[in-house]
Design a protein around this motif. Sequence first.
Motif, PDB file in Angstrom:
ATOM      1  N   ALA A   8       7.878  11.664 -42.792  1.00  0.00           N
ATOM      2  CA  ALA A   8       7.959  10.267 -42.346  1.00  0.00           C
ATOM      3  C   ALA A   8       9.412   9.792 -42.318  1.00  0.00           C
ATOM      4  N   ARG A   9      10.176  10.163 -43.308  1.00  0.00           N
ATOM      5  CA  ARG A   9      11.598   9.769 -43.363  1.00  0.00           C
ATOM      6  C   ARG A   9      12.377  10.399 -42.215  1.00  0.00           C
ATOM      7  N   TYR A  10      12.100  11.671 -41.941  1.00  0.00           N
ATOM      8  CA  TYR A  10      12.743  12.366 -40.819  1.00  0.00           C
ATOM      9  C   TYR A  10      12.360  11.694 -39.499  1.00  0.00           C
ATOM     10  N   ARG A  11      11.076  11.407 -39.330  1.00  0.00           N
ATOM     11  CA  ARG A  11      10.602  10.748 -38.117  1.00  0.00           C
ATOM     12  C   ARG A  11      11.272   9.379 -37.946  1.00  0.00           C
ATOM     13  N   ARG A  12      11.390   8.622 -39.032  1.00  0.00           N
ATOM     14  CA  ARG A  12      12.018   7.298 -38.970  1.00  0.00           C
ATOM     15  C   ARG A  12      13.489   7.403 -38.557  1.00  0.00           C
ATOM     16  N   THR A  13      14.178   8.414 -39.055  1.00  0.00           N
ATOM     17  CA  THR A  13      15.582   8.618 -38.684  1.00  0.00           C
ATOM     18  C   THR A  13      15.705   8.878 -37.190  1.00  0.00           C
ATOM     19  N   GLN A  71       3.949  18.407 -36.933  1.00  0.00           N
ATOM     20  CA  GLN A  71       4.651  17.121 -36.962  1.00  0.00           C
ATOM     21  C   GLN A  71       6.164  17.324 -36.970  1.00  0.00           C
ATOM     22  N   VAL A  72       6.635  18.265 -37.786  1.00  0.00           N
ATOM     23  CA  VAL A  72       8.074  18.533 -37.858  1.00  0.00           C
ATOM     24  C   VAL A  72       8.575  19.066 -36.517  1.00  0.00           C
ATOM     25  N   ARG A  73       7.841  19.992 -35.916  1.00  0.00           N
ATOM     26  CA  ARG A  73       8.250  20.543 -34.609  1.00  0.00           C
ATOM     27  C   ARG A  73       8.329  19.439 -33.550  1.00  0.00           C
ATOM     28  N   ASP A  74       7.374  18.508 -33.578  1.00  0.00           N
ATOM     29  CA  ASP A  74       7.396  17.410 -32.606  1.00  0.00           C
ATOM     30  C   ASP A  74       8.642  16.544 -32.774  1.00  0.00           C
ATOM     31  N   VAL A  75       8.981  16.206 -34.004  1.00  0.00           N
ATOM     32  CA  VAL A  75      10.180  15.399 -34.253  1.00  0.00           C
ATOM     33  C   VAL A  75      11.428  16.217 -33.916  1.00  0.00           C
ATOM     34  N   ASP A  76      11.398  17.509 -34.220  1.00  0.00           N
ATOM     35  CA  ASP A  76      12.520  18.379 -33.860  1.00  0.00           C
ATOM     36  C   ASP A  76      12.804  18.325 -32.362  1.00  0.00           C
ATOM     37  N   GLU A  77      11.756  18.368 -31.549  1.00  0.00           N
ATOM     38  CA  GLU A  77      11.943  18.336 -30.096  1.00  0.00           C
ATOM     39  C   GLU A  77      12.577  17.017 -29.658  1.00  0.00           C
ATOM     40  N   ARG A  78      12.189  15.939 -30.285  1.00  0.00           N
ATOM     41  CA  ARG A  78      12.793  14.639 -29.975  1.00  0.00           C
ATOM     42  C   ARG A  78      14.266  14.622 -30.370  1.00  0.00           C
TER      43      ARG A  78
END
Length: 106
Positions: A8-13, A71-78
């Motif tokens: 969640a913190r990674y996604r928020r960043t 979830q991590v891979r999705d945020v990584d792509e962003r």
Amino acid sequence: MDLDALIARYRRTVTGVEAESCDCGEQVLAGDEWRARGCGYLYEYLFDITFRDTLQDAIDAGSLSSDQAIQVRDVDERLKALLAENKIDTTGVRFWNNGVPRAISD
């Protein structure tokens, strides 16, 4: 911090960099105000992105569930898209350490 909280913190960043804004408690800061209050500055971004290093350690240890890994891979792509906009190399296991997104100020 548990893995879901780290994700969640990674996604928020990443979301904050995408929108060039943050919710700093009582108000949403955007654009120049986002930078002026510190959220869009390099030191803050570098601190916040360290959570991705911790997630990589968990990935390497096999500690993430398949849903968490997705979830991590999705945020990584962003994040890779943001880095690519700034002509930053997005290859490598710890690609987020290769540079900073365009929106981040020195």
